[in-house]
Design a protein around this motif. Sequence first.
Motif, mmCIF file in Angstrom:
data_model
loop_
_atom_site.group_PDB
_atom_site.id
_atom_site.type_symbol
_atom_site.label_atom_id
_atom_site.label_comp_id
_atom_site.label_asym_id
_atom_site.label_seq_id
_atom_site.Cartn_x
_atom_site.Cartn_y
_atom_site.Cartn_z
ATOM 1 N N GLY A 3 12.725 37.113 -16.695
ATOM 2 C CA GLY A 3 11.904 36.411 -15.724
ATOM 3 C C GLY A 3 10.955 35.462 -16.412
ATOM 4 O O GLY A 3 10.836 35.411 -17.627
ATOM 5 N N SER A 4 10.274 34.692 -15.601
ATOM 6 C CA SER A 4 9.261 33.801 -16.134
ATOM 7 C C SER A 4 8.064 34.617 -16.564
ATOM 8 O O SER A 4 7.908 35.774 -16.180
ATOM 9 N N PRO A 5 7.173 34.066 -17.375
ATOM 10 C CA PRO A 5 6.003 34.831 -17.800
ATOM 11 C C PRO A 5 5.137 35.295 -16.643
ATOM 12 O O PRO A 5 4.428 36.284 -16.747
ATOM 13 N N ASN A 6 5.181 34.592 -15.523
ATOM 14 C CA ASN A 6 4.293 34.932 -14.413
ATOM 15 C C ASN A 6 4.958 35.764 -13.316
ATOM 16 O O ASN A 6 4.281 36.313 -12.478
ATOM 17 N N ARG A 7 6.269 35.808 -13.313
ATOM 18 C CA ARG A 7 6.938 36.512 -12.221
ATOM 19 C C ARG A 7 8.192 37.199 -12.744
ATOM 20 O O ARG A 7 9.209 36.573 -12.963
ATOM 21 N N PRO A 8 8.145 38.527 -12.917
ATOM 22 C CA PRO A 8 9.327 39.227 -13.389
ATOM 23 C C PRO A 8 10.482 39.092 -12.408
ATOM 24 O O PRO A 8 10.267 38.943 -11.201
ATOM 25 N N VAL A 9 11.689 39.152 -12.938
ATOM 26 C CA VAL A 9 12.862 39.131 -12.080
ATOM 27 C C VAL A 9 12.850 40.371 -11.203
ATOM 28 O O VAL A 9 12.584 41.473 -11.670
ATOM 29 N N ARG A 10 13.093 40.192 -9.910
ATOM 30 C CA ARG A 10 13.152 41.338 -9.016
ATOM 31 C C ARG A 10 14.435 42.109 -9.272
ATOM 32 O O ARG A 10 15.527 41.568 -9.239
ATOM 33 N N ARG A 11 14.290 43.383 -9.530
ATOM 34 C CA ARG A 11 15.447 44.219 -9.788
ATOM 35 C C ARG A 11 15.437 45.408 -8.840
ATOM 36 O O ARG A 11 14.453 45.683 -8.178
ATOM 37 N N ARG A 12 16.527 46.117 -8.861
ATOM 38 C CA ARG A 12 16.646 47.267 -7.975
ATOM 39 C C ARG A 12 15.557 48.280 -8.290
ATOM 40 O O ARG A 12 15.328 48.646 -9.421
ATOM 41 N N THR A 13 14.872 48.728 -7.255
ATOM 42 C CA THR A 13 13.850 49.739 -7.414
ATOM 43 C C THR A 13 14.507 51.108 -7.484
ATOM 44 O O THR A 13 15.342 51.449 -6.665
ATOM 45 N N PHE A 14 14.110 51.923 -8.452
ATOM 46 C CA PHE A 14 14.665 53.251 -8.591
ATOM 47 C C PHE A 14 13.871 54.229 -7.735
ATOM 48 O O PHE A 14 12.668 54.356 -7.873
ATOM 49 N N VAL A 15 14.543 54.926 -6.839
ATOM 50 C CA VAL A 15 13.951 56.028 -6.093
ATOM 51 C C VAL A 15 15.018 57.099 -6.059
ATOM 52 O O VAL A 15 15.841 57.139 -5.165
ATOM 53 N N LEU A 16 15.040 57.969 -7.050
ATOM 54 C CA LEU A 16 16.189 58.820 -7.262
ATOM 55 C C LEU A 16 15.825 60.286 -7.180
ATOM 56 O O LEU A 16 14.723 60.697 -7.505
ATOM 57 N N ASP A 193 14.131 66.087 -2.188
ATOM 58 C CA ASP A 193 15.079 65.010 -2.429
ATOM 59 C C ASP A 193 14.839 64.231 -3.726
ATOM 60 O O ASP A 193 15.678 63.425 -4.114
ATOM 61 N N TYR A 194 13.688 64.382 -4.345
ATOM 62 C CA TYR A 194 13.400 63.520 -5.488
ATOM 63 C C TYR A 194 12.763 64.309 -6.631
ATOM 64 O O TYR A 194 12.111 65.330 -6.420
ATOM 65 N N ASP A 195 12.978 63.832 -7.829
ATOM 66 C CA ASP A 195 12.313 64.358 -9.018
ATOM 67 C C ASP A 195 11.291 63.374 -9.564
ATOM 68 O O ASP A 195 10.353 63.774 -10.260
ATOM 69 N N TYR A 196 11.467 62.104 -9.264
ATOM 70 C CA TYR A 196 10.552 61.094 -9.758
ATOM 71 C C TYR A 196 10.562 59.902 -8.815
ATOM 72 O O TYR A 196 11.466 59.727 -8.002
ATOM 73 N N ILE A 197 9.525 59.093 -8.961
ATOM 74 C CA ILE A 197 9.379 57.907 -8.130
ATOM 75 C C ILE A 197 8.770 56.815 -8.995
ATOM 76 O O ILE A 197 8.010 57.108 -9.918
ATOM 77 N N GLY A 198 9.128 55.573 -8.754
ATOM 78 C CA GLY A 198 8.533 54.507 -9.553
ATOM 79 C C GLY A 198 9.310 53.218 -9.452
ATOM 80 O O GLY A 198 9.999 52.961 -8.467
#
Length: 558
Positions: A3-16, A193-198
Amino acid sequence: MSGSPNRPVRRRTFVLGGAAAAGTAALAGPLAPPASAAGFGYTDDGSNYVVDTGANLVFKVSKTNGDLTSLVYRGTEYQGYGGKNSHVESGLGTSAVTIAQSGSTILVSVTYGTLKHYYAARSGENNVYVWTNKADTSVSATRYIVRVKAGLFLNDEPDSYTYAPTTVEAADVFAKADGQTRSKHYSKLRVVDYDYIGWSTGAVGLWMVRSNHEKASGGPFYRSLLRHQSADGGGLYEILYYGENQTEAQRFGLQGPYVIAFTDGGAPSSSLYPGNLTTSWADSLGIFGYVAAGGRGKVAGVGISGRNTAYAYTVGLANSAAQYWGSARSSDGYFSIAGVLPGTYTLTVFKGELSVHSASVTVTAGATTTLNTITIPSSNDPGNASAIWRIGTWDGTPSGFKNAALMTYAHPSDPRAAAWTGNVVIGSGGETSSFPAYIWKDVNSGLLVYFKLTAAQAAAAHTLRIGVTTAYANGRPRVTVNDWVSAIPSPPTQPSTRSLTVGSYRGNNYTFTYSVPAAAWLTDTSQYNVLKIDVVSGSGTTAYLSAGTSIDALDLLA
């Protein structure tokens, strides 16, 4: 891709959940035994204790109030938004804060009145291990929030309202320009349903790995806020007691560890997950209320008979001091629950989320309590009763009903929801998917169910059952069958806070029964009998905050 220095590339959010594979979790898990990493140690900058894990993580804890004031991973500061730190609740106030190193572990201890809170670092790990010991109600709830700077992780998940400027309800439910609703409450997930979030950018992952929740309240199916993302920044939560939609009293004592974990983009190490994490390295740290593995016991059941194998079964243990749960094996119902504090517990067998059996079990330290095959009496499962017709399934959830799945991550007004009105004709097909999951006094009260009876059926009285999973503002169903009107039932005990509009149907399962006399039925078997369901209550406000209830199943018994 970058991504650019000011805006990271949007990627899939992990909620597993727990079945998810751990990704590339470099230095994310406990190292046993860890060697002393270069740079591992702590300093005092006057205002904070500064802890260097000797890996890629440096964090600071305020010497004044125990706030986490800095989280620097690979040179980037992640902590903080809106001028706020990461902390218990909204901050503890003036506290006694101390630090000590014991070999390859550094422990920061925070005392605020009767509450004790701890941060631990292990040499060579990118983790912060956190414990909270709440002794009484002097702190209103038990929540830890990691506050994350804006712009580091971007997403447009249901719990993100970065792009949702219009307020829908209270000050915590919003709508995007297209009407889709967003709220910090819309996690979709139950605790089980989950062990972690982030979040992950693909190059950096920041996660909250939950604890085993032994001192939390609400059981395995409790739903609460876990994460949020707004224009101000993001938040990751460990919720141990939250006043919203609670079905149990608050539990007190030491809870943890829960873990703030950084990775190089992948999921946190599965060695950190509840049920997997071992903390023998903490046994001698002097954490108040800490019980080592040797002071705990285990419950194992050889099997459960009388199950409906179409459903998943869960076994829970609970008393006023602690709660635990485990899955029953689908083939035979075998279960095993380890790491249990000594004591006597109520053991509950859940079909889906519906309690179908309970018993008492005693756990002793260092021993396994082995239970012979548990037999669920047929009468304990309402799904076993012979019915003339049935809508839904008796599993303790509104699953299968119209809009049920959407309601764990959207407001009922969301444009993705199908119309909340709609009557049902028994025998037409699709009765369950056509019947609304929720019924409100102001929105869709007066739903109709059309059905025919044979002459023999119409000649007898029958029991009508309506199972609910929760209710808001004492909403409960009153029924009319043709010209016969039932009495208004008393409201069962349910949480007093919002539920149906903040992503949760989880309350106290309850079954309303109505004895419908034979005189109520039509004698002409070619005609449809009409069941009308109204929600009644003297409480609530308007629209989706009027009195309402969530449906588990309804049927007319043979």
